[in-house]
Design an enzyme around this catalytic site. Structure first.
Site, short mmCIF file in Angstrom:
data_model
loop_
_atom_site.label_atom_id
_atom_site.label_comp_id
_atom_site.label_asym_id
_atom_site.label_seq_id
_atom_site.Cartn_x
_atom_site.Cartn_y
_atom_site.Cartn_z
N GLU A 131 60.04 -92.98 -35.35
CA GLU A 131 60.75 -92.00 -36.19
C GLU A 131 61.90 -92.67 -36.95
O GLU A 131 62.12 -92.39 -38.13
CB GLU A 131 61.29 -90.87 -35.31
N LYS A 175 60.17 -85.17 -21.47
CA LYS A 175 59.95 -85.77 -22.79
C LYS A 175 59.89 -87.29 -22.78
O LYS A 175 60.57 -87.96 -22.02
CB LYS A 175 61.07 -85.34 -23.75
N SER A 227 64.68 -87.24 -23.20
CA SER A 227 65.51 -86.17 -23.74
C SER A 227 66.65 -85.90 -22.76
O SER A 227 66.46 -85.99 -21.54
CB SER A 227 64.67 -84.91 -23.94
N HIS A 246 42.78 -86.42 -45.27
CA HIS A 246 43.47 -85.12 -45.23
C HIS A 246 43.87 -84.76 -43.79
O HIS A 246 44.02 -83.60 -43.47
CB HIS A 246 42.60 -84.00 -45.80
#
Ligand code: ARG
Length: 468
Positions: free
Chosen positions: A287, A280, A274, A153
């Site tokens: 992804e 970043k 970024s 979980h």
């Protein structure tokens, strides 16, 4: 190709609508290989002469060379790869070329080409899956001592070894490789000789052709052979499930590289910055891989839906099998490749992992087991440790800092040796059942995988070690 019966040219729109050459051109090596074997069967049956066979072989080799040199003009008016190649062959060598399509239809030809293509690519995929497994095992060895929290979980559950977590993916990938191997059994059956749907009155030696092309056997029903794309659907499924595994690994990695977890760092080469926020460092590869699972599932839905309403035998709908098939294979191939590279370049941030695994609640189950081993029924032990947990949460005193007297107020069964249970070393060493993450188990699993994947031992530099 069918000019005899028709008085009108095919409409330009229909040509654009129906052409498959813009994507099926890439079947050319298989189309040529298949035609060469078919020509040999024609020669064996004395439909063509030895000299004509030679002309066909030379002609096809010339076409292959031209395609590979970028000197071949694919024509949409000739619809697909099969007719483009046959038409140029005939224009180059004349009558022998015009004999090549004897006892053959594009229906069995395309079935053959797609099977040959699937066979080659399934084998490539297996190699790439093995490559990613190797990268994971390599990292498992490199960080063999790292203990981390295991989650359910997404809540901290029990301690595990980082290598045990990575080896979970090695297991998944192994099933993927096994599924691909299994698909190959059904892919590697030779359909040529099925003709349009009912074989041919000109009987060729199909087993001879199968042998030439490295097939394990021949299909046994001509109607099924031209209508069957199960092998492609299966392959697309195996790819989709492998994509699921990569997507789950992606999700782990995306979490691990957050500032909140901070468990691992990816190399600069496998992350992006970024355009706006200078600080970043984004896990784009993970992804993208998670995102590309969408097209892998989409392709699976496509192929299943294309096939579902089709009466026997070949229907032109089946031309729609190729783009999803090609896309799934292309997508998974590069994903596996880039993933192996990215995993290779990953580093564990031992401090962050150590701080997360320092959470004493990870040992709550071990405390319950301690009571069980001293005769307390598990349900009761569970409740006692539940109360102890509530106490710890209320007082802010972690399990190792609770006094023995205090422990005994929860259960008289507690003795001084309870504190031995409260170490990660004990927790892991005790988990020595088959498949559990004891250090000894992890070491032998890593060793077994290393042998199976034939990896070299990591170079450990010691004074006495010799270069081998
Ligand atoms: N381009 C077709 C396909 O990919 C080849 C088979 C065509 N056969 C036919 N009878 N139209 O399926």
């Amino acid at each position: 190709m069918w000019k005899g019966r028709f008085q009108q040219e095919t409409s330009g729109l229909v040509q654009r609508y129906g052409e498959s050459i813009s994507f099926d051109w890439r079947l050319y090596p298989y189309d040529i290989m298949g035609s060469m074997a078919h020509a040999e069967a024609l020669a064996k049956a004395r439909i063509i002469t030895k000299a004509e066979l030679q002309e066909i072989h030379q002609g096809l080799k010339g076409i292959q060379a031209d395609i590979e040199a970028g000197n071949f003009e694919w024509r949409a008016s000739l619809e697909d790869v099969h007719m483009n190649i046959e038409s140029v062959l005939t224009s180059r060598i004349g009558a022998a070329g015009a004999k090549l399509h004897t006892a053959r239809s594009r229906n069995d030809q395309v079935a053959l080409d797609v099977r040959l293509y699937c066979r080659a690519e399934a084998r490539n995929l297996i190699t790439l899956v093995r490559g990613l497994q190797r990268a994971l095992v390599g990292q498992g060895q490199r960080w063999q001592h790292v203990v981390m929290p295991g989650y359910t979980h997404l809540q901290r559950g029990q301690p595990v070894l980082f290598s045990h977590h990575l080896l979970a993916y090695v297991e998944m990938l192994d099933r993927d490789a096994a599924r691909l191997e299994d698909c190959l059994k059904r892919i590697n059956v030779m359909p040529l000789g099925s003709g349009a749907l009912a074989g041919s009155t000109i009987v060729l030696d199909r087993e001879f052709v199968a042998k030439k092309l490295g097939f394990d056997g021949v299909t046994h029903n001509s109607m099924d052979a031209v209508a069957d794309r199960d092998f492609a659907a299966e392959l697309i499924f195996a790819i989709a499930l492998c994509g699921t595994h990569l997507s789950r690994l992606s999700e782990d990695i995306i979490l691990w590289v957050t500032a909140e977890f901070g468990f691992v760092t990816l190399s600069d080469a496998h992350t992006t910055g970024s355009s706006l926020m200078p600080q970043k460092k984004n896990p784009d590869v993970a992804e993208l891989t998670r995102g590309k699972t969408g097209r892998l599932y989409g392709n699976l839905m496509s192929i299943l839906t294309i096939l579902k309403g089709l009466p026997l035998t070949y229907n032109r709908d089946m031309q729609e099998d190729k783009e999803p098939l090609f896309d799934s294979i292309d997508t998974l191939k590069i994903a596996l490749e880039v993933y192996a590279e990215m995993i290779d370049g990953l580093k564990v941030n031992e401090k962050a992992v150590a701080s997360a695994v320092g959470d004493p609640f990870l040992l709550a189950t071990d405390l319950a087991d301690y009571l069980v081993l001293r005769g307390v029924p598990f349900r009761q032990a569970h409740e006692i440790i539940g109360k102890l947990t509530a106490h710890s949460l209320a007082t802010g005193i972690g399990f190792p800092d609770i006094t023995l007297e205090n422990y005994q107020s929860f259960s008289p069964v507690f003795e001084r040796n309870v504190f031995k249970v409260l170490t990660l070393e004990h927790a892991l060493e005790a988990r020595k059942g088959i498949g559990a993450p004891s250090p000894a188990n992890a070491a032998s699993e890593l060793e077994a995988w290393r042998t199976r994947l034939s990896l070299r031992k990591p170079a450990v530099k010691t004074k006495s070690s010799r270069n081998t």
